[in-house]
Design a protein around this motif. Structure first.
Motif, PDB file in Angstrom:
ATOM      1  N   LYS A 199       2.101   6.628  -7.062  1.00 20.34           N
ATOM      2  CA  LYS A 199       1.333   7.863  -7.689  1.00 20.34           C
ATOM      3  C   LYS A 199       1.659   9.322  -7.079  1.00 20.34           C
ATOM      4  O   LYS A 199       1.964  10.091  -8.226  1.00 20.34           O
ATOM      5  CB  LYS A 199       0.137   8.040  -6.337  1.00 20.34           C
ATOM      6  CG  LYS A 199      -0.636   6.935  -7.267  1.00 20.34           C
ATOM      7  CD  LYS A 199      -2.058   6.677  -6.295  1.00 20.34           C
ATOM      8  CE  LYS A 199      -2.989   5.796  -6.545  1.00 20.34           C
ATOM      9  NZ  LYS A 199      -4.526   5.141  -5.263  1.00 20.34           N
ATOM     10  N   ARG A 200       2.941   9.219  -5.973  1.00 19.04           N
ATOM     11  CA  ARG A 200       3.751  10.783  -5.672  1.00 19.04           C
ATOM     12  C   ARG A 200       4.321  10.742  -6.351  1.00 19.04           C
ATOM     13  O   ARG A 200       4.388  12.252  -6.502  1.00 19.04           O
ATOM     14  CB  ARG A 200       3.760  10.872  -4.808  1.00 19.04           C
ATOM     15  CG  ARG A 200       2.823  10.629  -3.199  1.00 19.04           C
ATOM     16  CD  ARG A 200       2.158  12.039  -3.034  1.00 19.04           C
ATOM     17  NE  ARG A 200       2.786  13.473  -2.717  1.00 19.04           N
ATOM     18  CZ  ARG A 200       3.580  14.055  -1.701  1.00 19.04           C
ATOM     19  NH1 ARG A 200       2.907  13.771  -0.419  1.00 19.04           N
ATOM     20  NH2 ARG A 200       4.156  14.881  -0.984  1.00 19.04           N
ATOM     21  N   ASP A 209       0.525  -0.689   0.126  1.00 24.21           N
ATOM     22  CA  ASP A 209      -0.525  -0.065   0.181  1.00 24.21           C
ATOM     23  C   ASP A 209       0.901   1.094  -0.253  1.00 24.21           C
ATOM     24  O   ASP A 209       0.438   2.432  -0.654  1.00 24.21           O
ATOM     25  CB  ASP A 209      -0.954   0.239   1.256  1.00 24.21           C
ATOM     26  CG  ASP A 209      -2.099  -1.114   1.027  1.00 24.21           C
ATOM     27  OD1 ASP A 209      -1.983  -1.472  -0.088  1.00 24.21           O
ATOM     28  OD2 ASP A 209      -2.540  -1.182   2.577  1.00 24.21           O
ATOM     29  N   ASN A 261       3.727   9.747   5.012  1.00 28.05           N
ATOM     30  CA  ASN A 261       3.564  10.991   4.408  1.00 28.05           C
ATOM     31  C   ASN A 261       3.814  11.927   4.467  1.00 28.05           C
ATOM     32  O   ASN A 261       4.208  12.412   5.669  1.00 28.05           O
ATOM     33  CB  ASN A 261       2.269  11.319   5.007  1.00 28.05           C
ATOM     34  CG  ASN A 261       0.536  10.400   5.018  1.00 28.05           C
ATOM     35  OD1 ASN A 261      -0.157  10.066   3.898  1.00 28.05           O
ATOM     36  ND2 ASN A 261      -0.042   9.331   5.405  1.00 28.05           N
ATOM     37  N   HIS A 321       0.969   4.448  -2.836  1.00 32.06           N
ATOM     38  CA  HIS A 321       1.075   5.175  -2.764  1.00 32.06           C
ATOM     39  C   HIS A 321       1.951   6.585  -2.752  1.00 32.06           C
ATOM     40  O   HIS A 321       1.778   7.156  -3.675  1.00 32.06           O
ATOM     41  CB  HIS A 321       0.714   6.039  -1.119  1.00 32.06           C
ATOM     42  CG  HIS A 321       0.407   7.029  -0.713  1.00 32.06           C
ATOM     43  ND1 HIS A 321      -0.229   7.943  -0.967  1.00 32.06           N
ATOM     44  CD2 HIS A 321       1.906   7.799   0.242  1.00 32.06           C
ATOM     45  CE1 HIS A 321       0.062   9.159  -0.202  1.00 32.06           C
ATOM     46  NE2 HIS A 321       1.326   9.300   0.144  1.00 32.06           N
TER      47      HIS A 321
END
Length: 146
Positions: A76-77, A69, A144, A73
């Motif tokens: 995509k960034r 996951d 994040n 993520h």
């Protein structure tokens, strides 16, 4: 006799537990005491993620330290960052930054959450990470960049 044979076998089959392969072959949680100090990994993952988003490092280099996951993520960034660089005509350069304070918490056994402050010439960012002990090593289950 054929009518009694299936009914005699039914109770035996009904008591059998269903085999769940993840219990034996899936990722196994590890206790914090069985894992190394997470501080070096937190700092190194933070450095790597900043460089990955800047385009100076390949995402594959941290694939063994992150879950699927987190990998998706970050992918995509990376794509969004590459599009932004291409649209503005900026070349890929290695970012110059320094690691500021690191706050580390242990919400439960086998999990560590950290917030790392990253400074560069223009701005200050925070990188939030969650590491979990899986299969006798730390793996990032959340990253994040704010």
């Amino acid at each position: 006799m054929s009518a009694t044979a299936p009914s005699a076998a039914a109770p035996l089959h009904a008591t059998r537990q269903r085999f769940v392969p993840d219990e034996f072959f899936g990722q196994q949680p590890s206790s914090t005491s069985a894992l190394p100090d997470p501080s070096p990994l937190i700092e190194n993952l933070t450095r790597a993620v900043i460089e990955i988003l800047a385009g100076a490092r390949d995402l594959e280099q941290i694939s063994r330290w992150v879950t699927d996951d987190v990998y998706r993520h970050l992918l995509k960034r990376v794509v969004l960052s590459a599009r932004a660089r291409h649209a503005t005509g900026r070349a890929v350069t290695r970012p110059h930054f320094s690691i500021g304070s690191i706050s580390q918490f242990e919400p439960r056994d086998g999990a560590v959450e950290a917030v790392v402050i990253v400074h560069n010439r223009v701005r200050t960012r925070a990188v939030a990470l969650r590491l979990e002990g899986l299969d006798s090593r730390w793996r990032a289950t959340a990253i994040n960049v704010l």
